[in-house]
Design a protein around this motif. Structure first.
Motif, PDB file in Angstrom:
ATOM      1  N   ALA A 172       0.829  -1.207   0.000  1.00 19.24           N
ATOM      2  CA  ALA A 172       0.000   0.000   0.000  1.00 19.24           C
ATOM      3  C   ALA A 172       0.862   1.254   0.000  1.00 19.24           C
ATOM      4  O   ALA A 172       1.781   1.392   0.812  1.00 19.24           O
ATOM      5  N   GLY A 173       0.545   2.162  -0.933  1.00 18.76           N
ATOM      6  CA  GLY A 173       1.240   3.442  -0.974  1.00 18.76           C
ATOM      7  C   GLY A 173       2.723   3.344  -1.277  1.00 18.76           C
ATOM      8  O   GLY A 173       3.486   4.250  -0.954  1.00 18.76           O
ATOM      9  N   SER A 174       3.142   2.238  -1.903  1.00 22.79           N
ATOM     10  CA  SER A 174       4.563   2.054  -2.182  1.00 22.79           C
ATOM     11  C   SER A 174       5.075   3.151  -3.098  1.00 22.79           C
ATOM     12  O   SER A 174       4.487   3.441  -4.134  1.00 22.79           O
ATOM     13  N   ARG A 175       6.197   3.764  -2.726  1.00 24.73           N
ATOM     14  CA  ARG A 175       6.759   4.851  -3.531  1.00 24.73           C
ATOM     15  C   ARG A 175       7.373   4.335  -4.833  1.00 24.73           C
ATOM     16  O   ARG A 175       7.634   5.104  -5.745  1.00 24.73           O
ATOM     17  N   THR A 176       7.645   3.047  -4.896  1.00 25.33           N
ATOM     18  CA  THR A 176       8.264   2.473  -6.093  1.00 25.33           C
ATOM     19  C   THR A 176       7.290   1.571  -6.837  1.00 25.33           C
ATOM     20  O   THR A 176       7.690   0.810  -7.710  1.00 25.33           O
ATOM     21  N   GLY A 177       5.995   1.671  -6.492  1.00 27.78           N
ATOM     22  CA  GLY A 177       5.034   0.722  -7.033  1.00 27.78           C
ATOM     23  C   GLY A 177       4.341   1.128  -8.306  1.00 27.78           C
ATOM     24  O   GLY A 177       3.438   0.431  -8.742  1.00 27.78           O
ATOM     25  N   LEU A 178       4.699   2.253  -8.935  1.00 33.27           N
ATOM     26  CA  LEU A 178       4.050   2.631 -10.178  1.00 33.27           C
ATOM     27  C   LEU A 178       4.452   1.669 -11.297  1.00 33.27           C
ATOM     28  O   LEU A 178       5.600   1.227 -11.376  1.00 33.27           O
ATOM     29  N   ARG A 179       3.486   1.379 -12.165  1.00 32.80           N
ATOM     30  CA  ARG A 179       3.755   0.485 -13.295  1.00 32.80           C
ATOM     31  C   ARG A 179       2.996   0.977 -14.509  1.00 32.80           C
ATOM     32  O   ARG A 179       1.784   1.215 -14.436  1.00 32.80           O
ATOM     33  N   ALA A 180       3.696   1.135 -15.621  1.00 34.91           N
ATOM     34  CA  ALA A 180       3.067   1.562 -16.867  1.00 34.91           C
ATOM     35  C   ALA A 180       2.680   0.336 -17.679  1.00 34.91           C
ATOM     36  O   ALA A 180       3.477  -0.591 -17.841  1.00 34.91           O
ATOM     37  N   VAL A 181       1.442   0.305 -18.181  1.00 37.19           N
ATOM     38  CA  VAL A 181       0.972  -0.800 -19.011  1.00 37.19           C
ATOM     39  C   VAL A 181       0.264  -0.227 -20.237  1.00 37.19           C
ATOM     40  O   VAL A 181      -0.121   0.945 -20.265  1.00 37.19           O
ATOM     41  N   GLU A 182       0.107  -1.082 -21.240  1.00 37.90           N
ATOM     42  CA  GLU A 182      -0.627  -0.716 -22.446  1.00 37.90           C
ATOM     43  C   GLU A 182      -1.834  -1.622 -22.557  1.00 37.90           C
ATOM     44  O   GLU A 182      -1.730  -2.836 -22.344  1.00 37.90           O
ATOM     45  N   LEU A 183      -2.988  -1.057 -22.875  1.00 38.74           N
ATOM     46  CA  LEU A 183      -4.213  -1.842 -23.008  1.00 38.74           C
ATOM     47  C   LEU A 183      -5.010  -1.318 -24.191  1.00 38.74           C
ATOM     48  O   LEU A 183      -5.565  -0.222 -24.139  1.00 38.74           O
ATOM     49  N   ASN A 184      -5.020  -2.097 -25.249  1.00 39.15           N
ATOM     50  CA  ASN A 184      -5.766  -1.753 -26.459  1.00 39.15           C
ATOM     51  C   ASN A 184      -5.427  -0.351 -26.956  1.00 39.15           C
ATOM     52  O   ASN A 184      -6.300   0.431 -27.340  1.00 39.15           O
ATOM     53  N   GLY A 185      -4.130  -0.034 -26.948  1.00 40.35           N
ATOM     54  CA  GLY A 185      -3.659   1.261 -27.425  1.00 40.35           C
ATOM     55  C   GLY A 185      -3.679   2.366 -26.392  1.00 40.35           C
ATOM     56  O   GLY A 185      -3.152   3.448 -26.646  1.00 40.35           O
ATOM     57  N   GLU A 186      -4.264   2.110 -25.217  1.00 38.25           N
ATOM     58  CA  GLU A 186      -4.340   3.114 -24.149  1.00 38.25           C
ATOM     59  C   GLU A 186      -3.146   2.932 -23.213  1.00 38.25           C
ATOM     60  O   GLU A 186      -2.850   1.817 -22.766  1.00 38.25           O
ATOM     61  N   GLN A 187      -2.446   4.049 -22.925  1.00 35.68           N
ATOM     62  CA  GLN A 187      -1.338   4.016 -21.968  1.00 35.68           C
ATOM     63  C   GLN A 187      -1.909   4.273 -20.576  1.00 35.68           C
ATOM     64  O   GLN A 187      -2.573   5.290 -20.350  1.00 35.68           O
ATOM     65  N   ILE A 188      -1.634   3.348 -19.635  1.00 37.64           N
ATOM     66  CA  ILE A 188      -2.230   3.409 -18.301  1.00 37.64           C
ATOM     67  C   ILE A 188      -1.131   3.252 -17.263  1.00 37.64           C
ATOM     68  O   ILE A 188      -0.193   2.458 -17.440  1.00 37.64           O
ATOM     69  N   VAL A 189      -1.238   4.003 -16.165  1.00 37.37           N
ATOM     70  CA  VAL A 189      -0.311   3.857 -15.052  1.00 37.37           C
ATOM     71  C   VAL A 189      -1.070   3.252 -13.877  1.00 37.37           C
ATOM     72  O   VAL A 189      -2.180   3.666 -13.543  1.00 37.37           O
TER      73      VAL A 189
END
Length: 366
Positions: free
Chosen positions: A42-59
């Motif tokens: 929870a609330g991890s400062r290093t936990g962001l992850r970028a993914v791609e879904l059907n052409g949409e860039q999501i964090v």
């Protein structure tokens, strides 16, 4: 094309679907975007992850209370990817001009504003997407706009696993073609001809009963052969049930007495010509954890076989985008398109999804 389930009750003057709709992944559905543990705590400062879904860039990340969040990976100011910035466990900071956004997507601060600047940033927000956590994975629904129709359920586990193993591969092929491999029984004898999976090289007549389930169909529970080394590990005569559900989910459940194994496979559209294929194996027997170093390369070999043949098939479809679906072994592939069409039509008409399939016995050789 063999189409025994054609619906004679469909009115001839019914409004046609958007011609591109059937060629696109369903917009209102849950898609696997990776393992839940990739986000840390929870609330991890290093936990962001970028993914791609059907052409949409999501964090992706975790809010302070531990719940996952999914935001469009784009700062509304100058388009910078928020996943490139810092996350303090509560807010994401854009690395371009320092704008801060809460995990709910709302703008919290624009540090470049003068105290005399009357600009109001409280209404600025980043698009937020629904996200759920289940069976050790994160699931995102990329649908934007009011909810329409009913959405297929997120896969769950009905037992507490003693261990699991996950393998992911990117396939340079369309989502539909990749998903068809999850319901195609005929390719197994030719693509997955491995000593450890299919020791017998002889084609045999298969007779299985299929019946509709919400948003899909299931090959009903049946006793399977014990000749496979994989099944012999369980002892006894395993009972197997295989379910397919929209948008691209295959759930294989195996039971031998009290012993349980689940082999789940998920297709996720990344772009129109790239699909993520995820295979997750779960088991209830702690002793099987000792086999993970051996099982992982075998699972990867299995998925790589699918990956390679699908990429070659996509090359052929790029040259001539038609398929001839023929015989009872191809009926599950036709059912996939029927289910997809019903999902699109029910959403368009604002009515509940009605499964168009019926109970059916199929025969093929594999």
């Amino acid at each position: 094309m063999n189409a025994p389930f054609a619906n004679p009750q469909r009115p001839a003057d019914e409004a046609a679907l958007d011609p591109d709709a059937m060629r696109q992944p369903l917009g209102n559905a849950w898609y696997c975007v990776g393992q839940a543990r990739s986000l840390g705590t929870a609330g991890s400062r290093t936990g962001l992850r970028a993914v791609e879904l059907n052409g949409e860039q999501i964090v992706l990340g975790r809010a302070p209370d531990g719940t996952p969040f999914a935001l469009r990976d784009r700062c509304p100011h100058r388009g910078m990817a928020l996943s490139k910035g810092r996350f303090d466990g509560d807010t994401l900071m854009c690395p371009f001009h320092g704008w801060r956004f809460g995990t709910d997507g709302r703008c919290r601060d624009v540090p470049t504003l003068s105290e005399h600047d009357a600009a109001d940033f409280s209404r600025i927000q980043v698009q937020r997407f629904p996200i759920r956590e289940s069976a050790g994975f994160l699931w995102v629904n990329p649908h934007i706009g009011p909810a329409t129709g009913t959405v297929p359920e997120v896969p769950t586990l009905d037992f507490a696993p003693a261990g699991s193993l996950v393998v992911e591969l990117v396939v340079e092929a369309s989502f539909d073609l990749t998903t068809l491999s999850l319901v195609d029984p005929g390719h197994v004898a030719f693509v997955h001809d491995s000593w450890w999976f299919r020791p017998s090289k002889q084609l045999r007549e298969k007779v299985k009963t299929f019946q509709p389930v919400p948003h899909g169909f299931v090959m009903t529970s049946h006793a399977t052969t014990t000749s496979s080394p994989v099944y012999r590990l369980l002892g006894g005569v395993p009972e197997v049930e295989i379910e397919f559900r929209l948008p691209g989910v295959r759930l294989e459940r195996i039971r031998a007495g009290e012993k349980r194994v689940a082999n789940y496979t998920f297709a996720t559209p990344l772009t129109p010509d790239r699909t993520l294929l995820t295979n997750a194996l779960y088991w209830s027997m702690p002793a099987l954890n000792l086999l993970k170093p051996v099982a992982r390369p075998l699972m990867r070999q299995f998925l790589t076989q699918d990956q390679q043949v699908l990429q070659h098939a996509q090359d052929g479809l790029d040259r001539k985008p038609t398929m001839v679906l023929f015989g009872q072994g191809d009926l599950p592939s036709q059912w996939y398109f029927r289910l997809k069409r019903e999902a699109l039509e029910s959403a368009r008409d604002g009515r509940p999804f009605v499964n168009p399939l019926e109970r059916r016995e199929l025969r093929w050789r594999s």
